[in-house]
Write a protein that holds these residues in place. Structure first.
Motif, short mmCIF file in Angstrom:
data_model
loop_
_atom_site.label_atom_id
_atom_site.label_comp_id
_atom_site.label_asym_id
_atom_site.label_seq_id
_atom_site.Cartn_x
_atom_site.Cartn_y
_atom_site.Cartn_z
N MET A 1 0.95 -1.28 -0.01
CA MET A 1 0.06 -0.08 0.06
C MET A 1 0.82 1.15 -0.08
O MET A 1 1.84 1.31 0.87
CB MET A 1 -1.09 -0.16 1.13
CG MET A 1 -1.95 1.22 1.14
SD MET A 1 -3.12 0.69 2.61
CE MET A 1 -3.71 2.41 2.81
N SER A 2 0.48 2.19 -0.87
CA SER A 2 1.09 3.46 -0.98
C SER A 2 1.11 4.19 0.24
O SER A 2 -0.11 4.28 0.87
CB SER A 2 0.95 4.06 -2.24
OG SER A 2 1.44 5.40 -2.31
N LYS A 3 2.17 5.04 0.63
CA LYS A 3 2.05 6.00 1.91
C LYS A 3 2.54 7.37 1.20
O LYS A 3 3.13 7.93 1.66
CB LYS A 3 2.81 5.48 3.09
CG LYS A 3 2.56 4.28 3.65
CD LYS A 3 3.42 3.91 4.68
CE LYS A 3 3.01 2.60 5.09
NZ LYS A 3 2.93 2.33 6.78
N LEU A 4 1.91 7.50 -0.02
CA LEU A 4 2.23 8.85 -0.41
C LEU A 4 1.47 10.22 0.19
O LEU A 4 0.32 10.04 0.47
CB LEU A 4 1.55 8.59 -2.10
CG LEU A 4 1.63 9.92 -2.87
CD1 LEU A 4 3.24 10.16 -3.16
CD2 LEU A 4 0.82 10.02 -4.24
N LEU A 5 2.43 10.95 0.41
CA LEU A 5 1.99 12.46 0.96
C LEU A 5 2.59 13.22 0.20
O LEU A 5 3.77 13.36 0.02
CB LEU A 5 2.40 12.47 2.48
CG LEU A 5 1.98 13.92 2.95
CD1 LEU A 5 0.60 14.11 2.79
CD2 LEU A 5 2.44 13.88 4.38
N VAL A 6 1.67 14.21 -0.68
CA VAL A 6 2.46 15.13 -1.51
C VAL A 6 1.57 16.51 -1.03
O VAL A 6 0.56 16.64 -1.01
CB VAL A 6 1.72 15.01 -3.22
CG1 VAL A 6 2.22 15.92 -3.82
CG2 VAL A 6 2.58 13.42 -3.33
N LYS A 7 2.75 17.33 -1.05
CA LYS A 7 2.07 18.73 -0.52
C LYS A 7 2.43 19.78 -2.04
O LYS A 7 3.45 19.76 -2.58
CB LYS A 7 3.05 19.46 0.55
CG LYS A 7 2.56 18.65 1.83
CD LYS A 7 3.28 19.51 3.07
CE LYS A 7 2.83 18.69 4.26
NZ LYS A 7 2.57 19.40 5.31
N ALA A 8 1.31 20.18 -2.32
CA ALA A 8 1.38 21.05 -3.57
C ALA A 8 2.47 22.51 -3.15
O ALA A 8 2.69 22.79 -2.04
CB ALA A 8 -0.10 21.54 -3.70
N ASP A 9 3.14 22.81 -4.42
CA ASP A 9 3.82 23.83 -4.15
C ASP A 9 3.04 25.16 -3.97
O ASP A 9 1.70 25.25 -4.30
CB ASP A 9 4.70 24.33 -5.45
CG ASP A 9 5.62 23.08 -5.75
OD1 ASP A 9 5.99 22.40 -4.83
OD2 ASP A 9 5.90 23.02 -7.13
N LYS A 10 3.39 26.13 -3.31
CA LYS A 10 3.06 27.29 -3.05
C LYS A 10 2.65 28.08 -4.41
O LYS A 10 3.51 27.92 -5.47
CB LYS A 10 3.60 28.26 -2.18
CG LYS A 10 3.57 27.58 -0.74
CD LYS A 10 4.40 28.42 0.25
CE LYS A 10 4.42 27.50 1.34
NZ LYS A 10 4.02 28.12 2.80
N GLY A 11 1.87 29.09 -4.30
CA GLY A 11 1.62 29.90 -5.61
C GLY A 11 0.55 29.58 -6.59
O GLY A 11 -0.20 28.60 -6.04
N HIS A 12 0.80 29.63 -7.80
CA HIS A 12 0.06 29.35 -8.89
C HIS A 12 0.65 28.64 -10.01
O HIS A 12 1.60 28.81 -10.14
CB HIS A 12 -0.86 30.76 -9.39
CG HIS A 12 -1.79 31.36 -8.25
ND1 HIS A 12 -3.22 31.25 -8.23
CD2 HIS A 12 -1.40 32.24 -7.52
CE1 HIS A 12 -3.34 31.64 -7.16
NE2 HIS A 12 -2.64 32.62 -6.84
N GLY A 13 -0.41 28.10 -10.94
CA GLY A 13 0.21 27.44 -11.98
C GLY A 13 0.16 25.92 -11.80
O GLY A 13 -0.66 25.55 -10.98
N HIS A 14 1.00 25.38 -12.30
CA HIS A 14 1.27 23.72 -12.08
C HIS A 14 2.03 23.35 -10.76
O HIS A 14 3.26 23.70 -10.65
CB HIS A 14 1.88 23.05 -13.23
CG HIS A 14 2.08 21.67 -13.24
ND1 HIS A 14 2.90 21.25 -14.30
CD2 HIS A 14 1.34 20.72 -12.63
CE1 HIS A 14 2.78 19.61 -13.96
NE2 HIS A 14 1.81 19.50 -13.04
N VAL A 15 1.16 23.34 -9.71
CA VAL A 15 1.71 23.09 -8.25
C VAL A 15 2.07 21.59 -7.76
O VAL A 15 2.68 21.49 -6.82
CB VAL A 15 0.84 24.13 -7.42
CG1 VAL A 15 0.95 25.37 -7.68
CG2 VAL A 15 -0.42 23.35 -7.22
N ALA A 16 1.55 20.79 -8.36
CA ALA A 16 2.01 19.41 -7.93
C ALA A 16 1.73 18.27 -9.09
O ALA A 16 1.08 18.48 -10.14
CB ALA A 16 0.81 18.77 -6.90
N HIS A 17 2.50 17.15 -9.15
CA HIS A 17 2.73 16.36 -9.88
C HIS A 17 3.15 14.92 -9.48
O HIS A 17 3.94 14.82 -9.05
CB HIS A 17 3.85 16.55 -11.21
CG HIS A 17 4.22 15.75 -12.22
ND1 HIS A 17 3.29 15.35 -13.13
CD2 HIS A 17 5.10 14.95 -12.54
CE1 HIS A 17 3.71 14.31 -13.97
NE2 HIS A 17 4.81 14.09 -13.51
#
Length: 96
Positions: free
Chosen positions: A1-17
């Motif tokens: 099972m994945s334990k993925l935790l992703v925090k989006a970048d601050k600001g605007h535009g493409h902030v998570a991948h």
């Protein structure tokens, strides 16, 4: 099972991948775009299908060369169900 935790970048535009490989998943990945009024996110599906999900806000959407008009209505993720658009393989898409 994945334990993925992703925090989006601050600001605007493409902030998570996230790719299936980076998450340890088989198929699903996602990208998060945080747009200011008038900004556009766009892409091509290539060999994968895509689901565009309006987490908050409203936007003009186009997919596969078709204008889908203004979509979305909730201004917070806690105000009802999100709007979404399915985009098949080999298509382009854009949200403003």
């Amino acid at each position: 099972m994945s334990k993925l935790l992703v925090k989006a970048d601050k600001g605007h535009g493409h902030v998570a991948h996230v790719t299936p490989q980076s998450a340890g998943w088989t198929y699903v990945g996602f990208d998060l775009h945080r747009l200011r009024p008038g900004e556009t996110a766009a892409g091509k599906t290539g060999e994968r299908e895509v689901c565009l999900v309006f987490v908050t806000g409203k936007g003009k959407a186009a997919a596969g060369g078709k204008d889908l008009g203004l979509l979305g209505e909730r201004m917070s993720p806690f105000e009802g169900k999100p709007w979404s658009v399915y985009v098949p393989q080999g298509s382009d898409w854009a949200v403003t």
